[in-house]
Design an enzyme around this catalytic site. Structure first.
Site, PDB file in Angstrom:
ATOM      1  N   CYS A   1     -10.613   3.087  -0.051  1.00 16.54           N
ATOM      2  CA  CYS A   1      -9.409   3.333   0.397  1.00 16.54           C
ATOM      3  C   CYS A   1      -9.414   2.521   1.759  1.00 16.54           C
ATOM      4  CB  CYS A   1      -9.090   4.278   0.553  1.00 16.54           C
ATOM      5  SG  CYS A   1      -7.961   5.703   1.046  1.00 16.54           S
TER       6      CYS A   1
ATOM      7  N   HIS B   1      -6.422   2.584   4.201  1.00 14.40           N
ATOM      8  CA  HIS B   1      -6.862   3.512   5.388  1.00 14.40           C
ATOM      9  C   HIS B   1      -8.154   3.409   5.595  1.00 14.40           C
ATOM     10  CE1 HIS B   1      -2.798   4.666   3.494  1.00 14.40           C
ATOM     11  NE2 HIS B   1      -2.511   5.261   4.429  1.00 14.40           N
TER      12      HIS B   1
ATOM     13  N   ASP C   1       1.340  -0.914  -0.205  1.00 14.79           N
ATOM     14  CA  ASP C   1       0.108  -0.311   0.266  1.00 14.79           C
ATOM     15  C   ASP C   1       0.969   1.207   0.495  1.00 14.79           C
ATOM     16  OD1 ASP C   1      -2.100   1.745   0.604  1.00 14.79           O
ATOM     17  OD2 ASP C   1      -1.657   1.663   3.119  1.00 14.79           O
ATOM     18  N   SER C   2       0.275   2.361   0.121  1.00 17.55           N
ATOM     19  CA  SER C   2       1.102   4.013  -0.229  1.00 17.55           C
ATOM     20  C   SER C   2       1.718   4.053   1.698  1.00 17.55           C
ATOM     21  CB  SER C   2       0.099   4.596  -0.967  1.00 17.55           C
ATOM     22  OG  SER C   2      -1.209   4.954   0.422  1.00 17.55           O
TER      23      SER C   2
ATOM     24  N   GLU D   1      -3.170   9.116   8.935  1.00 17.72           N
ATOM     25  CA  GLU D   1      -0.702   8.806   8.073  1.00 17.72           C
ATOM     26  C   GLU D   1      -0.701  10.007   9.674  1.00 17.72           C
ATOM     27  OE1 GLU D   1       1.070   6.863   6.828  1.00 17.72           O
ATOM     28  OE2 GLU D   1      -0.253   5.974   5.089  1.00 17.72           O
TER      29      GLU D   1
ATOM     30  N   CYS E   1      -3.615  -0.933  -1.674  1.00 18.53           N
ATOM     31  CA  CYS E   1      -3.999  -0.213  -1.973  1.00 18.53           C
ATOM     32  C   CYS E   1      -5.202   0.138  -3.456  1.00 18.53           C
ATOM     33  CB  CYS E   1      -3.245   1.080  -2.297  1.00 18.53           C
ATOM     34  SG  CYS E   1      -3.436   2.145  -2.750  1.00 18.53           S
TER      35      CYS E   1
HETATM   36  N1  DGL Z   1      -4.668   3.969   1.146  1.00 19.40           N
HETATM   37  C1  DGL Z   1      -4.856   3.429  -0.675  1.00 19.40           C
HETATM   38  C2  DGL Z   1      -5.981   3.600  -0.895  1.00 19.40           C
HETATM   39  O1  DGL Z   1      -6.522   2.008  -0.815  1.00 19.40           O
HETATM   40  C3  DGL Z   1      -4.684   5.410  -0.552  1.00 19.40           C
HETATM   41  C4  DGL Z   1      -4.270   6.410   0.490  1.00 19.40           C
HETATM   42  C5  DGL Z   1      -3.558   7.341  -0.138  1.00 19.40           C
HETATM   43  O2  DGL Z   1      -3.842   8.326  -0.526  1.00 19.40           O
HETATM   44  O3  DGL Z   1      -1.972   7.270  -0.729  1.00 19.40           O
HETATM   45  O4  DGL Z   1      -6.513   4.241  -1.924  1.00 19.40           O
END
Ligand code: DGL
Length: 313
Positions: free
Chosen positions: A217, A219, A27-28, A169, A90
């Protein structure tokens, strides 16, 4: 002749050990750990190699081409570490790169959008579904397409909610956010500023009368108490993590590559973040287990290699 024999030995060795290889997940940042949590629950014998690209987070505001480059770099790096399957945990990277990476790699590659779409179709009774995600995911329209490919008469409303990524984050630098993450079921620690952000983002969905909200997402499952408080008990909140872990289980079972359970699973955590201690702290809060060590990988180590077809060699 010798070369053929050597290759055969090498391949046999790889094939006999393949079940013990880890699943690569990336993931990011730390969001993909919500998917890891589910994989660990459903497949406790599996070893995981997790990669969080924290230094380049967020991905959401970036162009899809750039996200695709990052996702390819990470997938090829993971393959070099000998993983048996890759999960793109992600949504933004799934939208940007899933098909390309599936074509390039010899291991199965699973994204999070199709499982999330499936879960939403199962959940909705009114056929009015909301999706929140990053700008990249929402602009790609990938969820509407995936949901409507499964059931055409579903109306999908999507909205980018990038500050939700920042809130998670920021947990890397904010102990109050870590407290929230540790206490996922309670809304006790929700601050008024975060509630205000959530109200601004989510009230349109309430007016649109959706009965299901997809967390597009990885997150966002970390903010379920906050999101649920605004949406109310009548709206089903869908995270793709559970459904994605099910896909991982069925692909590995089909390929007869599930870990045998004879060996203890070994997990490894890697990040591009400069401060690995912060990553370990928030990661431990998300997984509810101590992450003793996080390894740092530089962008040079990650990006320098060729992106040609890779093999287990
Ligand atoms: N967790 C990432 C997703 O599912 C995105 C978070 C980011 O913007 O880096 O898209």
């Amino acid at each position: 002749m010798l070369e053929t024999a050597l290759n055969a030995t090498k391949n046999d060795k790889c094939i006999s050990n393949i079940n013990d290889l880890p699943i690569g997940v990336f993931d990011s940042g730390v969001g993909g750990l919500t998917v890891v949590r589910e994989i660990m629950q459903q497949l406790p014998n599996e070893s995981i190699l997790y990669f969080g690209d924290t230094l380049r987070c967020p991905y959401g505001p970036r162009p899809l081409d750039e996200i695709k480059t990052f996702a390819r770099q990470i997938s090829h790096w993971l393959l070099k570490q000998d993983v048996k399957l890759i999960v793109i945990a992600c949504n933004s990277a799934t939208a940007a790169a899933l098909e390309t990476i599936q074509q390039e790699l010899i291991v199965p590659v699973i994204g999070v959008v199709a499982p999330g779409a499936r879960a939403a179709v199962k959940a909705t009774l009114t056929n009015r579904v909301g999706v929140i995600g990053t700008e990249a995911t929402v602009n790609s329209d990938i969820y509407s397409k995936a949901i409507r490919a499964l059931q055409e008469n579903i109306t999908v409303f999507s909205e980018a909610t990038p500050s939700f990524v920042d809130i998670v984050e920021q947990g890397l630098h904010n102990s109050e956010v870590i407290d929230d993450l540790k206490d996922r079921t309670s809304s006790a620690h929700i601050s008024s500023s975060r509630l205000e952000i959530a109200r601004t983002y989510l009230s349109p969905f309430k007016s649109l009368d959706v009965d299901t909200l997809v967390l597009g997402c990885t997150h966002f499952p970390l903010l379920i108490p906050l999101i649920a408080q605004v949406m109310g008990a009548d709206v089903k909140i869908i995270s793709s993590a559970e459904e994605t872990a099910r896909d991982v289980a069925s692909v590995l079972a089909y390929r007869e590559q599930l870990a045998s359970g004879v060996k203890e699973p070994k997990h490894r955590y890697v990040t591009t973040a400069l401060n690995t201690d912060e990553f370990a702290e928030i990661g431990s809060a998300i997984l509810e287990k101590n992450i003793p060590e996080v390894q740092s990988v530089s962008l040079d180590e990650l990006g320098a290699g060729s992106l040609a077809k890779e093999r287990f060699e």
